[in-house]
Design a protein around this motif. Sequence first.
Motif, mmCIF file in Angstrom:
data_model
loop_
_atom_site.group_PDB
_atom_site.id
_atom_site.type_symbol
_atom_site.label_atom_id
_atom_site.label_comp_id
_atom_site.label_asym_id
_atom_site.label_seq_id
_atom_site.Cartn_x
_atom_site.Cartn_y
_atom_site.Cartn_z
ATOM 1 N N VAL A 196 0.831 -1.201 0.000
ATOM 2 C CA VAL A 196 0.000 0.000 0.000
ATOM 3 C C VAL A 196 0.866 1.251 0.000
ATOM 4 C CG1 VAL A 196 -1.730 1.324 1.279
ATOM 5 C CG2 VAL A 196 -1.909 -1.165 1.157
ATOM 6 N N SER A 197 1.806 1.326 0.929
ATOM 7 C CA SER A 197 2.643 2.522 1.039
ATOM 8 C C SER A 197 3.547 2.683 -0.174
ATOM 9 C CB SER A 197 3.497 2.460 2.312
ATOM 10 O OG SER A 197 4.390 1.362 2.264
ATOM 11 N N GLY A 198 4.068 1.568 -0.702
ATOM 12 C CA GLY A 198 4.944 1.651 -1.865
ATOM 13 C C GLY A 198 4.218 2.162 -3.090
ATOM 14 N N THR A 199 2.996 1.706 -3.305
ATOM 15 C CA THR A 199 2.219 2.180 -4.449
ATOM 16 C C THR A 199 1.850 3.648 -4.276
ATOM 17 O OG1 THR A 199 1.331 -0.028 -4.879
ATOM 18 C CG2 THR A 199 0.094 1.835 -5.761
ATOM 19 N N MET A 200 1.516 4.036 -3.058
ATOM 20 C CA MET A 200 1.222 5.447 -2.808
ATOM 21 C C MET A 200 2.459 6.311 -3.050
ATOM 22 S SD MET A 200 -1.137 4.962 0.581
ATOM 23 C CE MET A 200 -1.210 6.695 0.986
ATOM 24 N N ALA A 201 3.619 5.837 -2.644
ATOM 25 C CA ALA A 201 4.859 6.582 -2.895
ATOM 26 C C ALA A 201 5.100 6.726 -4.392
ATOM 27 C CB ALA A 201 6.036 5.874 -2.232
ATOM 28 N N LEU A 202 4.856 5.649 -5.130
ATOM 29 C CA LEU A 202 5.019 5.698 -6.582
ATOM 30 C C LEU A 202 4.103 6.753 -7.191
ATOM 31 C CD1 LEU A 202 5.769 4.640 -9.426
ATOM 32 C CD2 LEU A 202 4.023 2.870 -9.114
ATOM 33 N N LEU A 203 2.832 6.741 -6.817
ATOM 34 C CA LEU A 203 1.882 7.685 -7.389
ATOM 35 C C LEU A 203 2.239 9.119 -7.019
ATOM 36 C CD1 LEU A 203 -1.423 5.712 -6.682
ATOM 37 C CD2 LEU A 203 -0.172 5.869 -8.850
ATOM 38 N N LEU A 204 2.702 9.307 -5.786
ATOM 39 C CA LEU A 204 3.035 10.652 -5.328
ATOM 40 C C LEU A 204 4.267 11.193 -6.041
ATOM 41 C CD1 LEU A 204 2.112 12.782 -3.206
ATOM 42 C CD2 LEU A 204 3.822 11.820 -1.672
ATOM 43 N N ILE A 205 5.303 10.369 -6.148
ATOM 44 C CA ILE A 205 6.561 10.830 -6.744
ATOM 45 C C ILE A 205 6.472 10.856 -8.261
ATOM 46 C CG2 ILE A 205 9.023 10.428 -6.938
ATOM 47 C CD1 ILE A 205 8.064 11.277 -4.127
ATOM 48 N N ALA A 206 6.154 9.704 -8.863
ATOM 49 C CA ALA A 206 6.136 9.615 -10.321
ATOM 50 C C ALA A 206 5.001 10.437 -10.918
ATOM 51 C CB ALA A 206 6.010 8.153 -10.748
ATOM 52 N N GLY A 207 3.888 10.541 -10.198
ATOM 53 C CA GLY A 207 2.745 11.273 -10.734
ATOM 54 C C GLY A 207 2.916 12.770 -10.703
ATOM 55 N N ILE A 208 3.895 13.244 -9.965
ATOM 56 C CA ILE A 208 4.091 14.685 -9.840
ATOM 57 C C ILE A 208 5.241 15.181 -10.711
ATOM 58 C CG2 ILE A 208 4.868 16.479 -8.235
ATOM 59 C CD1 ILE A 208 3.170 15.164 -6.083
ATOM 60 N N ASP A 209 6.450 14.684 -10.464
ATOM 61 C CA ASP A 209 7.628 15.253 -11.115
ATOM 62 C C ASP A 209 7.618 15.041 -12.619
ATOM 63 O OD1 ASP A 209 9.992 16.580 -11.364
ATOM 64 O OD2 ASP A 209 11.263 14.956 -10.653
ATOM 65 N N THR A 210 7.194 13.876 -13.067
ATOM 66 C CA THR A 210 7.194 13.614 -14.509
ATOM 67 C C THR A 210 6.291 14.593 -15.234
ATOM 68 O OG1 THR A 210 5.454 11.971 -14.180
ATOM 69 C CG2 THR A 210 7.707 11.166 -14.205
ATOM 70 N N THR A 211 5.105 14.836 -14.685
ATOM 71 C CA THR A 211 4.145 15.703 -15.368
ATOM 72 C C THR A 211 4.542 17.164 -15.281
ATOM 73 O OG1 THR A 211 2.418 14.098 -14.839
ATOM 74 C CG2 THR A 211 1.705 16.266 -15.568
ATOM 75 N N TRP A 212 5.007 17.611 -14.115
ATOM 76 C CA TRP A 212 5.394 19.026 -14.041
ATOM 77 C C TRP A 212 6.601 19.286 -14.929
ATOM 78 C CZ3 TRP A 212 6.845 18.951 -8.176
ATOM 79 C CH2 TRP A 212 8.222 19.050 -7.966
ATOM 80 N N SER A 213 7.455 18.283 -15.092
ATOM 81 C CA SER A 213 8.604 18.440 -15.985
ATOM 82 C C SER A 213 8.167 18.555 -17.440
ATOM 83 C CB SER A 213 9.559 17.257 -15.815
ATOM 84 O OG SER A 213 10.130 17.246 -14.520
ATOM 85 N N ALA A 214 7.180 17.753 -17.836
ATOM 86 C CA ALA A 214 6.679 17.815 -19.205
ATOM 87 C C ALA A 214 5.996 19.148 -19.483
ATOM 88 C CB ALA A 214 5.716 16.659 -19.463
ATOM 89 N N ILE A 215 5.202 19.636 -18.536
ATOM 90 C CA ILE A 215 4.545 20.935 -18.705
ATOM 91 C C ILE A 215 5.600 22.036 -18.814
ATOM 92 C CG2 ILE A 215 3.024 22.644 -17.640
ATOM 93 C CD1 ILE A 215 1.585 20.260 -16.263
ATOM 94 N N GLY A 216 6.565 22.010 -17.903
ATOM 95 C CA GLY A 216 7.591 23.045 -17.887
ATOM 96 C C GLY A 216 8.438 23.055 -19.144
ATOM 97 N N ALA A 217 8.847 21.877 -19.629
ATOM 98 C CA ALA A 217 9.666 21.809 -20.831
ATOM 99 C C ALA A 217 8.897 22.313 -22.048
ATOM 100 C CB ALA A 217 10.141 20.379 -21.061
ATOM 101 N N SER A 218 7.601 22.014 -22.098
ATOM 102 C CA SER A 218 6.775 22.484 -23.217
ATOM 103 C C SER A 218 6.687 24.009 -23.214
ATOM 104 C CB SER A 218 5.374 21.870 -23.130
ATOM 105 O OG SER A 218 5.436 20.457 -23.164
ATOM 106 N N LEU A 219 6.470 24.595 -22.042
ATOM 107 C CA LEU A 219 6.397 26.051 -21.948
ATOM 108 C C LEU A 219 7.750 26.687 -22.247
ATOM 109 C CD1 LEU A 219 4.104 26.443 -18.805
ATOM 110 C CD2 LEU A 219 3.491 26.818 -21.202
ATOM 111 N N TRP A 220 8.830 26.035 -21.832
ATOM 112 C CA TRP A 220 10.177 26.531 -22.156
ATOM 113 C C TRP A 220 10.364 26.608 -23.666
ATOM 114 C CZ3 TRP A 220 14.149 23.564 -24.526
ATOM 115 C CH2 TRP A 220 15.401 24.185 -24.580
#
Length: 423
Positions: free
Chosen positions: A254-278
């Motif tokens: 449970v905790s490992g999957t939540m950690a995955l969703l929290l970490i991978a679900g945040i940084d990957t997407t904000w990086s894609a948004i930021g790179a596109s705007l750049w």
Amino acid sequence: MSADDRFGRSFREERESRPLGRRNEIVTGPVSDWATDFSHLEPEWAADPYPIQDDLRRRCPVARTERFGGGWLPTRYEDVAAVAYDTEHFTSRSVVMSNFRPPREVAPVGVTPPISSDPPFHHDARKLLLPAFKKSAVARLEPATRAYCHELIDSFEGRDVVDAAHEYAQHIPIRVIADMLGFPPEDGPRFREFVENTLEGVNLPPDERIARMDKLFDYLLEQIRDHVANPRDDLTTYLIEAELYGRRLEPSHVSGTMALLLIAGIDTTWSAIGASLWHLARTPADRERLVADPSLVPTAMEEFLRAFAPVTMARLVREDMTWRGVEMKADDWILLSFPAANRDPAQFDRADEIAIDREVNRHAAFGLGIHRCVGSHLARMELRTALEVWLERVPSFTLADPAAVTWAAGQVRGPRTLPVRIT
């Protein structure tokens, strides 16, 4: 066993009861030769990895390093794909290359299932998450995401320079994931700290890195216990109550999957948004074309994902072997650079160009093989919505200071600071 009993023991106590993994001496300093001493943590890699990858692809398609206890870096699409699909010779029990390797005993579940899981467990662990990330479920999140993007831009009122990464891109996936997991939205700054500790702190001494990870899992335990006491309709309660093979999930699952969703679900997407705007801030022709024809945004978005793919994953070699002419040892790292694969001219026409109307675009930004991103529909919705709202509200903008743009080092690359001038 009741949920209260299941989560009575702290994750730190549980971790400390397991066998220790392999820890390596930390090697730092400038890279002497990228073919024999690569490091994805160096500032020149963070600033612009593509010339380095192009050079390696030509002269040494599978680079080697002695850092992190030994590892490999394929840069051709065919080699990256071969590793991604090969679960017999490569294990996913750890997907973040660092100076610490979890013990083999954690397989086939791994620390953050399903991305750290090997077959056959992986299939069943991944299947648990599919309902929450199917297209229809993601579509229900779009109105709130769009409204939040407008709210963020409302806060720019009266200013001509804003940080498009720190004040826009980073907030969007944090809010979406917090809502999905049922976490307090005001905890966003803590999520950023967890992301940086996990993905950018890989060269810390293993004990310090593990201590920082404990902060993440302590937070998750706090949230889990609150959900046990107060169940609600969110992903955390779903995981607490989910069953696999006729029994409730282990607390570490449970905790490992939540950690995955929290970490991978945040940084990957904000990086894609930021790179596109750049890219749009420094390429007025593309920006003006998308402002004039918003229907092109979904196609352009796929090209941004290809050209600026944020994610590089890791695997561990199972046993000593010869692979593509190199001698790999058991527990060597191998980095799957999807960004390098996406710029391989053998796979993509005009691979080094950004063509926002590229029609055939089978990129690997969301990975390849069994671990292809389960949240790809969600990430696409967030990226498309963020770009549509930004271009509607901020149709004209440029880089305020190109030298002030900074990029994250490590396995997820995206702008950390992105000052733009609204014109």
